[in-house]
Design an enzyme around this catalytic site. Structure first.
Site, PDB file in Angstrom:
ATOM      1  N   ASP A   1      -1.957   1.783   7.262  1.00 58.34           N
ATOM      2  CA  ASP A   1      -2.308   2.352   5.964  1.00 58.34           C
ATOM      3  C   ASP A   1      -3.058   3.651   6.233  1.00 58.34           C
ATOM      4  O   ASP A   1      -3.443   3.933   7.371  1.00 58.34           O
ATOM      5  CB  ASP A   1      -3.211   1.370   5.185  1.00 58.34           C
ATOM      6  N   SER A   2      -3.312   4.403   5.173  1.00 55.77           N
ATOM      7  CA  SER A   2      -4.106   5.619   5.325  1.00 55.77           C
ATOM      8  C   SER A   2      -5.539   5.296   5.730  1.00 55.77           C
ATOM      9  O   SER A   2      -6.246   6.178   6.207  1.00 55.77           O
ATOM     10  CB  SER A   2      -4.130   6.379   3.998  1.00 55.77           C
TER      11      SER A   2
ATOM     12  N   TYR B   1      -4.138   9.600   1.664  1.00 57.55           N
ATOM     13  CA  TYR B   1      -2.801  10.203   1.702  1.00 57.55           C
ATOM     14  C   TYR B   1      -2.344  10.655   0.297  1.00 57.55           C
ATOM     15  O   TYR B   1      -1.463  11.496   0.178  1.00 57.55           O
ATOM     16  CB  TYR B   1      -1.769   9.183   2.194  1.00 57.55           C
TER      17      TYR B   1
ATOM     18  N   CYS C   1       0.895   0.480   2.524  1.00 57.10           N
ATOM     19  CA  CYS C   1       0.431   1.632   1.748  1.00 57.10           C
ATOM     20  C   CYS C   1       1.558   2.022   0.795  1.00 57.10           C
ATOM     21  O   CYS C   1       2.657   2.352   1.247  1.00 57.10           O
ATOM     22  CB  CYS C   1       0.134   2.774   2.723  1.00 57.10           C
TER      23      CYS C   1
ATOM     24  N   THR D   1       1.705   4.660  -1.011  1.00 57.83           N
ATOM     25  CA  THR D   1       1.954   6.094  -0.909  1.00 57.83           C
ATOM     26  C   THR D   1       2.856   6.400   0.285  1.00 57.83           C
ATOM     27  O   THR D   1       3.840   7.144   0.174  1.00 57.83           O
ATOM     28  CB  THR D   1       0.618   6.856  -0.770  1.00 57.83           C
TER      29      THR D   1
ATOM     30  N   GLU E   1     -12.522   4.390   0.031  1.00 55.50           N
ATOM     31  CA  GLU E   1     -12.552   4.704   1.461  1.00 55.50           C
ATOM     32  C   GLU E   1     -13.970   5.086   1.893  1.00 55.50           C
ATOM     33  O   GLU E   1     -14.409   4.738   2.977  1.00 55.50           O
ATOM     34  CB  GLU E   1     -11.583   5.877   1.687  1.00 55.50           C
TER      35      GLU E   1
ATOM     36  N   CYS F   1      -1.802   0.503  -5.519  1.00 53.26           N
ATOM     37  CA  CYS F   1      -2.374   1.107  -4.304  1.00 53.26           C
ATOM     38  C   CYS F   1      -3.118  -0.008  -3.592  1.00 53.26           C
ATOM     39  O   CYS F   1      -3.853  -0.777  -4.231  1.00 53.26           O
ATOM     40  CB  CYS F   1      -3.330   2.236  -4.683  1.00 53.26           C
TER      41      CYS F   1
ATOM     42  N   HIS G   1      -5.608  -0.015  -1.751  1.00 52.29           N
ATOM     43  CA  HIS G   1      -7.082   0.064  -1.774  1.00 52.29           C
ATOM     44  C   HIS G   1      -7.662  -0.691  -2.973  1.00 52.29           C
ATOM     45  O   HIS G   1      -8.780  -1.201  -2.906  1.00 52.29           O
ATOM     46  CB  HIS G   1      -7.541   1.524  -1.878  1.00 52.29           C
TER      47      HIS G   1
HETATM   48  N1  DGL Z   1      -3.679   2.550   0.171  1.00 48.22           N
HETATM   49  C1  DGL Z   1      -2.717   3.540  -0.078  1.00 48.22           C
HETATM   50  C2  DGL Z   1      -1.724   3.190  -1.155  1.00 48.22           C
HETATM   51  O1  DGL Z   1      -1.414   2.050  -1.289  1.00 48.22           O
HETATM   52  C3  DGL Z   1      -3.076   4.957   0.034  1.00 48.22           C
HETATM   53  C4  DGL Z   1      -4.179   5.512  -0.758  1.00 48.22           C
HETATM   54  C5  DGL Z   1      -4.438   6.911  -0.318  1.00 48.22           C
HETATM   55  O2  DGL Z   1      -4.599   7.099   0.881  1.00 48.22           O
HETATM   56  O3  DGL Z   1      -4.461   7.814  -1.176  1.00 48.22           O
HETATM   57  O4  DGL Z   1      -1.219   4.044  -1.838  1.00 48.22           O
END
Ligand code: DGL
Length: 283
Positions: A23-24, A55, A86, A88, A165, A197, A199
């Site tokens: 993941d990011s 990301y 992730c 994204t 984050e 997302c 996160h």
């Molecule tokens: N956790 C990620 C997602 O599911 C990325 C969030 C990010 O880095 O902007 O999109």
């Protein structure tokens, strides 16, 4: 010489097959904990690209480049299947990753539009996601395919993954970061909201509080774990029979160390900071 050999030493701990997860940053831990629960006997290697997170506001080519480097490293460590934990990176990079490594199985994470549409009584749903996911053709296709007869409000949440984050996990700062998005979602009179997302599940209690009791929140972590298990079952460890989980970060992260104790099965896992994948942020 392959990319993987060129860049990385192979880690002795993973001579058997393992599931690589990336993941990011910290978000994919919400997927890793579901994978651990569903596949307690599988070895897993997680890498969070903390040095380059988030990301969601970055150009697509940058996300493809970073995802490729992380995948090359995971494969060099013995990963035979990759979970792109992730949304994204899935929308921006998974096709490029599949084209570059045709023999590796990739499992992507996509917003749970299908389960949300199936659950909604009023046929009004919302998707909360990063700017990149919210604007993606992939999400538009998912909506057209699974929720064509429903009202689907797509709520981009710029800054939210970044706040998580940075460790904004509760309290007034989190409410401030979330309130405008939850208000916009409520104004759409939806009855079901998709966390688009990885996160966001870490702040789900506050999201639920702000959305109110009448809105159902849908997360796809357990569905991803189920899908991964169906593809992984039957894979036997070759050299190392002891399942092993490693969590690696490309930069220092207090948040990762704070979140691991909240992940059943991962409470004692240390975070290894790995600086061998240098990050050049786009200007
Ligand atoms: N956790 C990620 C997602 O599911 C990325 C969030 C990010 O880095 O902007 O999109």
């Amino acid at each position: 010489m392959t990319d993987a050999q060129e860049l990385f030493e192979i880690d002795a701990a993973f001579r058997g097959p393992c599931i690589g997860v990336f993941d990011s940053g910290v978000g994919g831990l919400s997927i890793l904990r579901a994978l651990r629960e569903r596949l307690p006997d599988a070895s897993m290697l997680y890498v969070g690209d903390v040095a380059c997170a988030p990301y969601g506001d970055r150009p697509g080519e940058f996300v493809v480049e970073r995802s490729s480097r992380l995948v090359a490293w995971l494969i060099a460590q013995g990963a035979t299947m990759i979970v792109v934990a992730c949304n994204t990176a899935t929308v921006l990079a998974i096709e490029a990753l599949r084209a570059r490594w045709p023999t590796i199985v990739f499992v992507g994470v996509e917003p749970g539009v299908k389960p949300a549409a199936a659950r909604s009584r009023t046929r009004r749903i919302a998707v909360m996601a990063t700017v990149a996911t919210a604007g993606s053709a992939r999400l538009r296709h998912l909506v057209a395919r699974y929720a064509g007869d429903a009202h689907v409000h797509v709520q981009a949440c710029p800054g939210l993954a970044d706040a998580i984050e940075r460790g904004v996990l509760d309290g007034a700062a989190l409410v401030e970061a979330l309130a405008p998005y939850c208000e916009a979602v409520r104004a759409e009179r939806v009855d079901t909201v998709v966390l688009g997302c990885t996160h966001y599940p870490f702040v789900e209690p506050t999201i639920r509080e702000l959305l109110g009791p009448d809105i159902t929140v849908v997360d796809t972590a357990s569905a991803i774990a189920e899908r991964t298990a169906s593809l992984w079952d039957g894979t036997e460890p070759v050299f190392d029979a002891t399942p092993h989980v490693r969590v690696v970060s490309t930069g220092a992260s207090d948040t990762m160390a704070r979140l691991l104790p909240r992940c059943p099965g991962l409470e004692q896992t240390p975070v290894e900071v790995l600086t061998i994948i240098p990050c050049q942020l786009p200007g």
